[in-house]
Enzyme design. Structure first.
Site, PDB file in Angstrom:
ATOM      1  N   PHE A   1     -59.719  -1.636  22.961  1.00 14.53           N
ATOM      2  CA  PHE A   1     -60.136  -2.243  24.352  1.00 14.53           C
ATOM      3  C   PHE A   1     -61.673  -2.474  24.600  1.00 14.53           C
ATOM      4  O   PHE A   1     -62.207  -1.747  24.187  1.00 14.53           O
ATOM      5  CB  PHE A   1     -59.672  -0.923  25.392  1.00 14.53           C
ATOM      6  CG  PHE A   1     -58.405  -1.002  25.793  1.00 14.53           C
ATOM      7  CD1 PHE A   1     -57.660  -1.385  26.784  1.00 14.53           C
ATOM      8  CD2 PHE A   1     -57.531  -0.005  24.828  1.00 14.53           C
ATOM      9  CE1 PHE A   1     -56.468  -1.098  27.132  1.00 14.53           C
ATOM     10  CE2 PHE A   1     -56.132   0.292  25.106  1.00 14.53           C
ATOM     11  CZ  PHE A   1     -55.562  -0.465  26.410  1.00 14.53           C
ATOM     12  N   ASP A   2     -61.966  -3.576  25.263  1.00 20.47           N
ATOM     13  CA  ASP A   2     -63.344  -3.885  25.863  1.00 20.47           C
ATOM     14  C   ASP A   2     -63.426  -2.750  26.927  1.00 20.47           C
ATOM     15  O   ASP A   2     -62.463  -1.974  27.234  1.00 20.47           O
ATOM     16  CB  ASP A   2     -63.368  -5.028  26.290  1.00 20.47           C
ATOM     17  CG  ASP A   2     -64.792  -5.627  26.865  1.00 20.47           C
ATOM     18  OD1 ASP A   2     -65.814  -5.159  26.061  1.00 20.47           O
ATOM     19  OD2 ASP A   2     -64.584  -6.100  27.991  1.00 20.47           O
TER      20      ASP A   2
END
Length: 215
Positions: A6-7
């Site tokens: 995940f960013d």
């Protein structure tokens, strides 16, 4: 897909208020003309060091580093908390964790700030590991960062997927042999994400959970 990266900004949290205010602070301290909030908002996504060069229209490294120092003065105390978790993110992370998938954070934001943000919002425990850049700028390129994540964790690229809101996330995944999901509730447009080659587009965090529940 067993492993999900995940960013942070624009994917897990909406950090726009803090980033814009810290950019304004740095420019004002340098007595430079400040673009509108909407214009500054368009620069959220790439590393702040890169964004400052574009905003100030300069390649003067000394000026960029001074602007970055000023940005971090405000960010480290105040801007870091001018932030909110997107609706549906805790539920999505909980569902993915319960499905025995391994979750990681891979952000170009410095790790020292990333860890504080995740701890503040009580998101840390959802992740197997958290990866970010160094204050020096090392690993702030998403291609290099994802390569570092894969090598550090021995994750197989064909079993790993990147979720992010900007083209840098999608390109970073593609260049490392990973699939990607582009999210349109963050700072990038659907056009940008599709143009970069996103394998799937999700318009909300809950759409992410629904996609994986259907696998």
């Amino acid at each position: 897909m067993r492993n999900i990266l995940f960013d942070l900004d624009g994917t897990l949290t909406d950090s726009s208020e803090g980033i814009v205010r810290c950019l304004q602070y740095a420019l004002e301290k340098l007595s430079l003309e400040c673009p509108t909030p909407a214009e500054l908002h368009a620069h959220i996504g790439p590393p702040v060091r890169n964004a400052l060069g574009l905003i100030m229209k300069t390649d003067d490294d000394d000026l960029i580093e001074e602007a970055l120092r000023l940005y971090r003065v405000r960010f480290s105390e105040t801007g870091i908390y001018e932030n909110r978790v997107y609706e549906g993110i805790p539920e999505t992370l909980s569902a993915l964790s319960a499905s025995s998938r391994r979750l990681f954070v891979a952000t170009s934001k410095p790790l020292v700030f990333t860890e504080r943000i995740l701890n503040h919002f009580q998101l840390t425990d959802y992740f197997d590991a958290i990866f970010g850049s160094e204050l020096s700028g090392k690993l702030d390129n998403k291609v290099e960062l994802i390569r570092h994540v894969l090598s550090s964790t021995a994750l197989a690229p064909d079993e790993t997927l990147m979720i992010g809101d900007r083209m840098y996330d999608i390109i970073g995944a593609r260049e490392n042999g990973c699939l990607s999901i582009g999210v349109t509730y963050g700072f990038g447009s659907e056009e940008e994400l599709r143009g970069a080659g996103a394998n799937l587009i999700c318009k909300s965090p809950l759409e992410i959970a629904e996609h994986f529940s259907a696998e």
